[in-house]
Design a protein around this motif. Structure first.
Motif, short mmCIF file in Angstrom:
data_model
loop_
_atom_site.label_atom_id
_atom_site.label_comp_id
_atom_site.label_asym_id
_atom_site.label_seq_id
_atom_site.Cartn_x
_atom_site.Cartn_y
_atom_site.Cartn_z
N TYR A 67 0.81 -1.22 0.00
CA TYR A 67 0.00 0.00 0.00
C TYR A 67 0.84 1.28 0.00
O TYR A 67 0.28 2.37 -0.07
N LEU A 68 2.15 1.15 0.06
CA LEU A 68 3.01 2.33 0.14
C LEU A 68 2.98 3.17 -1.14
O LEU A 68 2.78 4.37 -1.09
N ARG A 69 3.17 2.53 -2.28
CA ARG A 69 3.12 3.28 -3.55
C ARG A 69 1.74 3.86 -3.83
O ARG A 69 1.64 5.02 -4.21
N PRO A 70 0.67 3.09 -3.67
CA PRO A 70 -0.64 3.71 -3.90
C PRO A 70 -0.92 4.88 -2.96
O PRO A 70 -1.46 5.90 -3.38
N PHE A 71 -0.55 4.75 -1.69
CA PHE A 71 -0.82 5.81 -0.73
C PHE A 71 0.03 7.05 -1.00
O PHE A 71 -0.48 8.15 -1.18
N LEU A 72 1.36 6.87 -1.05
CA LEU A 72 2.26 8.01 -1.21
C LEU A 72 2.37 8.48 -2.67
O LEU A 72 2.33 9.68 -2.93
N GLY A 73 2.55 7.55 -3.59
CA GLY A 73 2.79 7.93 -4.99
C GLY A 73 1.55 8.42 -5.71
O GLY A 73 1.50 9.55 -6.19
N ILE A 74 0.55 7.58 -5.77
CA ILE A 74 -0.68 7.95 -6.48
C ILE A 74 -1.51 8.90 -5.63
O ILE A 74 -2.03 9.90 -6.13
N GLY A 75 -1.62 8.62 -4.34
CA GLY A 75 -2.46 9.42 -3.46
C GLY A 75 -1.85 10.76 -3.10
O GLY A 75 -2.24 11.80 -3.63
N VAL A 76 -0.87 10.75 -2.21
CA VAL A 76 -0.30 12.01 -1.70
C VAL A 76 0.32 12.83 -2.83
O VAL A 76 -0.04 13.99 -3.04
N LEU A 77 1.25 12.25 -3.57
CA LEU A 77 1.94 13.03 -4.60
C LEU A 77 1.06 13.28 -5.82
O LEU A 77 1.19 14.31 -6.49
N GLY A 78 0.15 12.36 -6.12
CA GLY A 78 -0.80 12.62 -7.20
C GLY A 78 -1.78 13.72 -6.84
O GLY A 78 -2.16 14.53 -7.68
N GLY A 79 -2.17 13.77 -5.57
CA GLY A 79 -3.04 14.84 -5.11
C GLY A 79 -2.30 16.17 -4.95
O GLY A 79 -2.87 17.24 -5.09
N PHE A 80 -1.01 16.09 -4.67
CA PHE A 80 -0.19 17.30 -4.49
C PHE A 80 0.11 17.96 -5.83
O PHE A 80 -0.06 19.17 -5.98
N THR A 81 0.56 17.18 -6.79
CA THR A 81 0.87 17.77 -8.10
C THR A 81 -0.42 18.17 -8.80
O THR A 81 -1.48 17.60 -8.56
N THR A 82 -0.31 19.13 -9.69
CA THR A 82 -1.51 19.68 -10.30
C THR A 82 -1.23 20.12 -11.73
O THR A 82 -1.23 21.30 -12.05
N PHE A 83 -0.96 19.14 -12.58
CA PHE A 83 -0.66 19.46 -13.97
C PHE A 83 -1.88 20.00 -14.71
O PHE A 83 -1.74 20.78 -15.65
N SER A 84 -3.06 19.64 -14.29
CA SER A 84 -4.26 20.20 -14.94
C SER A 84 -4.35 21.70 -14.66
O SER A 84 -4.74 22.48 -15.54
N THR A 85 -3.97 22.12 -13.46
CA THR A 85 -3.97 23.55 -13.16
C THR A 85 -2.93 24.28 -13.98
O THR A 85 -3.14 25.42 -14.41
N SER A 86 -1.81 23.63 -14.25
CA SER A 86 -0.79 24.30 -15.06
C SER A 86 -1.31 24.56 -16.47
O SER A 86 -1.01 25.60 -17.07
N ILE A 87 -2.14 23.68 -17.00
CA ILE A 87 -2.71 23.90 -18.34
C ILE A 87 -3.70 25.07 -18.30
O ILE A 87 -3.72 25.90 -19.21
N VAL A 88 -4.48 25.17 -17.25
CA VAL A 88 -5.38 26.31 -17.10
C VAL A 88 -4.57 27.60 -16.99
O VAL A 88 -4.91 28.62 -17.60
N ASP A 89 -3.47 27.56 -16.22
CA ASP A 89 -2.60 28.73 -16.11
C ASP A 89 -2.03 29.14 -17.46
O ASP A 89 -1.94 30.32 -17.77
N VAL A 90 -1.65 28.17 -18.28
CA VAL A 90 -1.13 28.45 -19.62
C VAL A 90 -2.21 29.13 -20.46
O VAL A 90 -1.93 30.10 -21.18
N GLN A 91 -3.42 28.66 -20.38
CA GLN A 91 -4.50 29.22 -21.18
C GLN A 91 -4.82 30.66 -20.80
O GLN A 91 -5.31 31.43 -21.63
N HIS A 92 -4.54 31.06 -19.56
CA HIS A 92 -4.90 32.40 -19.10
C HIS A 92 -3.71 33.35 -19.01
O HIS A 92 -3.87 34.49 -18.58
N ALA A 93 -2.54 32.91 -19.39
CA ALA A 93 -1.35 33.75 -19.30
C ALA A 93 -1.10 34.45 -20.64
O ALA A 93 -1.52 33.97 -21.69
N PRO A 94 -0.40 35.57 -20.61
CA PRO A 94 0.04 36.19 -21.86
C PRO A 94 0.91 35.20 -22.64
O PRO A 94 1.58 34.35 -22.03
#
Length: 125
Positions: A67-94
């Motif tokens: 359960y270590l990889r699912p908890f820390l890798g997919i869960g904690v770090l997957g929830g922490f990183t936010t690549f979808s937000t970076s795409i929204v930021d790209v769309q709204h930036a000059p």
């Protein structure tokens, strides 16, 4: 409890923790409306580094921790990183900031995963 349910529970619990950490950092370090989104970039690059560290460390030193990889890798770090937000930021930036940010995120995240994995792998030699 069914094994698939336990894995889902581990991912979910980790995801909550990661998302809360990301939210807290985003509130503490908001980016200017038309400036470079440093908080999101830092979250994605540092999260990528930690994914490289985690996956290498678990594979080498704790491969049987189910359960270590699912908890820390997919869960904690997957929830922490936010690549979808970076795409929204790209769309709204000059345009110039958007291109810089897009490439800085891509290159930064890939280098961070490689560096995290490499540094962790050196510790086992």
């Amino acid at each position: 409890m069914d094994s698939a349910f336990r894995i889902l529970a581990a991912v979910s619990a980790g995801g909550v923790l990661g998302a809360l950490a990301r939210y807290g950092l985003g509130v503490a370090w908001p980016h200017p409306p038309h400036g470079f989104p440093w908080a999101t970039w830092t979250i994605n690059v540092s999260g990528s580094f930690l994914i490289g560290v985690l996956m290498t460390a678990v594979a080498r030193w704790r491969p049987n921790q189910r359960y270590l990889r699912p908890f820390l890798g997919i869960g904690v770090l997957g929830g922490f990183t936010t690549f979808s937000t970076s795409i929204v930021d790209v769309q709204h930036a000059p345009p110039a900031i958007a291109l810089l940010y897009l490439f800085a995120t891509l290159i930064g995240a890939l280098l961070a995963v490689w560096l995290g994995s490499t540094v962790t792998g050196l510790g086992s030699r």
